[in-house]
Design a protein around this motif. Sequence first.
Motif, PDB file in Angstrom:
ATOM      1  N   GLU A 219       0.798  -1.221   0.000  1.00  0.00           N
ATOM      2  CA  GLU A 219       0.000   0.000   0.000  1.00  0.00           C
ATOM      3  C   GLU A 219       0.834   1.276   0.000  1.00  0.00           C
ATOM      4  OE1 GLU A 219      -3.006  -0.377  -0.557  1.00  0.00           O
ATOM      5  OE2 GLU A 219      -3.720  -2.258   0.316  1.00  0.00           O
ATOM      6  N   GLU A 220       1.956   1.276   0.728  1.00  0.00           N
ATOM      7  CA  GLU A 220       2.738   2.508   0.884  1.00  0.00           C
ATOM      8  C   GLU A 220       3.934   2.587  -0.059  1.00  0.00           C
ATOM      9  OE1 GLU A 220       1.626   4.842   2.738  1.00  0.00           O
ATOM     10  OE2 GLU A 220       0.107   3.733   3.885  1.00  0.00           O
ATOM     11  N   TYR A 221       4.461   1.443  -0.457  1.00  0.00           N
ATOM     12  CA  TYR A 221       5.675   1.393  -1.287  1.00  0.00           C
ATOM     13  C   TYR A 221       5.312   1.144  -2.749  1.00  0.00           C
ATOM     14  CZ  TYR A 221      10.505  -0.142  -2.480  1.00  0.00           C
ATOM     15  OH  TYR A 221      11.756  -0.301  -3.031  1.00  0.00           O
ATOM     16  N   MET A 222       4.727  -0.013  -3.031  1.00  0.00           N
ATOM     17  CA  MET A 222       4.375  -0.342  -4.416  1.00  0.00           C
ATOM     18  C   MET A 222       3.382   0.657  -4.998  1.00  0.00           C
ATOM     19  SD  MET A 222       2.890  -3.935  -5.962  1.00  0.00           S
ATOM     20  CE  MET A 222       1.446  -3.899  -4.903  1.00  0.00           C
ATOM     21  N   CYS A 223       2.420   1.105  -4.168  1.00  0.00           N
ATOM     22  CA  CYS A 223       1.373   2.014  -4.654  1.00  0.00           C
ATOM     23  C   CYS A 223       1.678   3.475  -4.353  1.00  0.00           C
ATOM     24  CB  CYS A 223       0.022   1.619  -4.062  1.00  0.00           C
ATOM     25  SG  CYS A 223      -0.592   0.032  -4.670  1.00  0.00           S
ATOM     26  N   HIS A 224       2.915   3.783  -4.058  1.00  0.00           N
ATOM     27  CA  HIS A 224       3.296   5.180  -3.856  1.00  0.00           C
ATOM     28  C   HIS A 224       2.984   5.952  -5.140  1.00  0.00           C
ATOM     29  CE1 HIS A 224       5.701   8.775  -3.202  1.00  0.00           C
ATOM     30  NE2 HIS A 224       5.921   8.405  -1.953  1.00  0.00           N
ATOM     31  N   PRO A 225       2.286   7.090  -5.064  1.00  0.00           N
ATOM     32  CA  PRO A 225       1.881   7.812  -6.279  1.00  0.00           C
ATOM     33  C   PRO A 225       3.029   8.131  -7.234  1.00  0.00           C
ATOM     34  CG  PRO A 225       0.753   8.714  -4.371  1.00  0.00           C
ATOM     35  CD  PRO A 225       1.752   7.729  -3.835  1.00  0.00           C
ATOM     36  N   LEU A 226       4.188   8.510  -6.699  1.00  0.00           N
ATOM     37  CA  LEU A 226       5.322   8.813  -7.583  1.00  0.00           C
ATOM     38  C   LEU A 226       5.802   7.573  -8.318  1.00  0.00           C
ATOM     39  CD1 LEU A 226       7.685  11.304  -5.699  1.00  0.00           C
ATOM     40  CD2 LEU A 226       6.614  11.625  -7.942  1.00  0.00           C
TER      41      LEU A 226
ATOM     42  N   GLU B  46      -7.058 -15.139   1.444  1.00  0.00           N
ATOM     43  CA  GLU B  46      -7.426 -14.240   2.533  1.00  0.00           C
ATOM     44  C   GLU B  46      -6.505 -13.024   2.591  1.00  0.00           C
ATOM     45  OE1 GLU B  46      -9.254 -18.022   3.055  1.00  0.00           O
ATOM     46  OE2 GLU B  46      -7.121 -17.509   2.819  1.00  0.00           O
ATOM     47  N   TYR B  47      -5.243 -13.220   2.246  1.00  0.00           N
ATOM     48  CA  TYR B  47      -4.314 -12.084   2.256  1.00  0.00           C
ATOM     49  C   TYR B  47      -4.694 -11.090   1.156  1.00  0.00           C
ATOM     50  CZ  TYR B  47      -0.093  -9.285   1.684  1.00  0.00           C
ATOM     51  OH  TYR B  47       0.775  -8.229   1.558  1.00  0.00           O
ATOM     52  N   PHE B  48      -4.953 -11.585  -0.042  1.00  0.00           N
ATOM     53  CA  PHE B  48      -5.322 -10.707  -1.147  1.00  0.00           C
ATOM     54  C   PHE B  48      -6.604  -9.926  -0.826  1.00  0.00           C
ATOM     55  CE2 PHE B  48      -2.978 -13.991  -3.782  1.00  0.00           C
ATOM     56  CZ  PHE B  48      -1.865 -13.195  -3.968  1.00  0.00           C
ATOM     57  N   GLU B  49      -7.518 -10.557  -0.121  1.00  0.00           N
ATOM     58  CA  GLU B  49      -8.787  -9.904   0.210  1.00  0.00           C
ATOM     59  C   GLU B  49      -8.595  -8.694   1.126  1.00  0.00           C
ATOM     60  OE1 GLU B  49     -10.962 -13.164   1.817  1.00  0.00           O
ATOM     61  OE2 GLU B  49     -11.713 -13.851  -0.130  1.00  0.00           O
ATOM     62  N   THR B  50      -7.467  -8.626   1.818  1.00  0.00           N
ATOM     63  CA  THR B  50      -7.215  -7.488   2.708  1.00  0.00           C
ATOM     64  C   THR B  50      -6.609  -6.294   1.992  1.00  0.00           C
ATOM     65  OG1 THR B  50      -4.933  -8.155   3.312  1.00  0.00           O
ATOM     66  CG2 THR B  50      -6.758  -9.125   4.581  1.00  0.00           C
ATOM     67  N   LEU B  51      -6.191  -6.463   0.738  1.00  0.00           N
ATOM     68  CA  LEU B  51      -5.505  -5.396   0.014  1.00  0.00           C
ATOM     69  C   LEU B  51      -6.492  -4.475  -0.698  1.00  0.00           C
ATOM     70  CD1 LEU B  51      -2.536  -7.373  -1.609  1.00  0.00           C
ATOM     71  CD2 LEU B  51      -2.552  -6.103   0.547  1.00  0.00           C
TER      72      LEU B  51
ATOM     73  N   LEU C 227      -9.862  -9.796 -10.570  1.00  0.00           N
ATOM     74  CA  LEU C 227     -10.088  -8.736  -9.592  1.00  0.00           C
ATOM     75  C   LEU C 227     -11.510  -8.794  -9.044  1.00  0.00           C
ATOM     76  CD1 LEU C 227      -9.114  -6.135  -8.142  1.00  0.00           C
ATOM     77  CD2 LEU C 227      -9.940  -4.859 -10.132  1.00  0.00           C
ATOM     78  N   HIS C 228     -12.480  -9.128  -9.927  1.00  0.00           N
ATOM     79  CA  HIS C 228     -13.881  -9.178  -9.506  1.00  0.00           C
ATOM     80  C   HIS C 228     -14.148 -10.367  -8.583  1.00  0.00           C
ATOM     81  CE1 HIS C 228     -14.191  -6.065 -12.335  1.00  0.00           C
ATOM     82  NE2 HIS C 228     -14.500  -6.766 -13.417  1.00  0.00           N
ATOM     83  N   VAL C 229     -13.298 -11.396  -8.678  1.00  0.00           N
ATOM     84  CA  VAL C 229     -13.460 -12.555  -7.794  1.00  0.00           C
ATOM     85  C   VAL C 229     -13.030 -12.182  -6.383  1.00  0.00           C
ATOM     86  CG1 VAL C 229     -12.736 -14.939  -7.374  1.00  0.00           C
ATOM     87  CG2 VAL C 229     -13.104 -14.143  -9.723  1.00  0.00           C
ATOM     88  N   VAL C 230     -11.920 -11.444  -6.297  1.00  0.00           N
ATOM     89  CA  VAL C 230     -11.398 -11.042  -4.988  1.00  0.00           C
ATOM     90  C   VAL C 230     -12.210  -9.884  -4.418  1.00  0.00           C
ATOM     91  CG1 VAL C 230      -9.349 -10.284  -3.729  1.00  0.00           C
ATOM     92  CG2 VAL C 230      -9.098 -11.786  -5.706  1.00  0.00           C
ATOM     93  N   LYS C 231     -12.598  -8.950  -5.288  1.00  0.00           N
ATOM     94  CA  LYS C 231     -13.350  -7.768  -4.857  1.00  0.00           C
ATOM     95  C   LYS C 231     -14.648  -7.663  -5.678  1.00  0.00           C
ATOM     96  CE  LYS C 231     -10.201  -5.893  -2.032  1.00  0.00           C
ATOM     97  NZ  LYS C 231     -10.433  -5.571  -0.600  1.00  0.00           N
TER      98      LYS C 231
END
Length: 348
Positions: free
Chosen positions: A123-130, A294-299, A326-330
């Motif tokens: 969330e903070e590193y891979m998805c950093h906006p820059l 279950e881990y993916f579902e938390t992202l 993606l629709h399966v997980v979310k």
Amino acid sequence: MTVPPPKDLSETAPSSTLSNVELSVDGAIKTARIINPIKDERSLKPSVADLTVSEPVTADKISEKLEIYGGAIVKNFLSHEITDKIWSDISPHFKKRTWNGDFFPQQTTRVTSIVTKSKTVCEEYMCHPLYMEVAARFVGKKNTFIIGQDLTTAYSEPQHNSSTTLSIGPGATNQPFHRDDIIHHNIRKYREKYEYGYETAIACCLAHNKTTKANGATRFIPGSHLWDHQRIPQEDEVVYAEMEKGDAFFMLASCFHGGSANTTKDEYRNQSFLFMTQGHLRPEENIFIETPMEYFETLSVQALKSIGLAASQPYCGWFRDLEDPLHVVKPETLTGDDQFENTFKIVE
């Protein structure tokens, strides 16, 4: 029908490089000679200050450094709090392993697939906006395709390629120079200036502690992303990516680099490397087999897209009956206008 015996199918594959290489064997010694080497003596010698992006940091400034040098340093990319949180998430996973090759020194320990071991990495590193914007510029793909009578536009966003935390201990020797895009058989051509569209991966390296030449800072060869595929790197062309805790080193996978020797008595070089690749390429690291759903579902949705658990437009990476995974997980991401959603309807 007579079935022929199995043969080495690699012999039938075309090569973009072997036609220009002469291979020979003398006893136990194997040698290779480039038949018609391209004369290229360009050598850049920027300082760490030259590689460092000025404030305020923008994707434009990072991209400009990458175009020229192939690498860029961003100060204070992540806060000390987040940098320490990533380290606390990852460090319990370090295990002493015996490495029988010479690519990693025996004094180097590592934790792989860190995106599956730390939500903070996702969330903070891979998805950093820059990082997301810079990665989109270099490895995102957007094209138009003819399907029937329609012209369809599709965007394949960058996906996770590999993620590793490395700790280089005292006594480690230099890692061999290499380009990380060799996993995608990316063949580099001599270029006078950078051209977009040919990069297959980009890296961001986060420093967990002060990184110096003495304790194993990355040996990086500026400008090597413009070299011909078969130019051989030399030690005198190196710049050391020295950083403070929380700083990040952006690098194109087409650049020659390698970890350096740790000549200290008691210091460790601790860094986390996160590579992104084109959404339609096979990632270097397979993170899906051992990771529970279950881990993916938390992202978050964006983290799932960036980690590679979403279809790449137009139809790459689908699940079951052309469903976007993606629709399966979310399930809440189903909108009614997605190109996958209306392809098949399951009749009960």
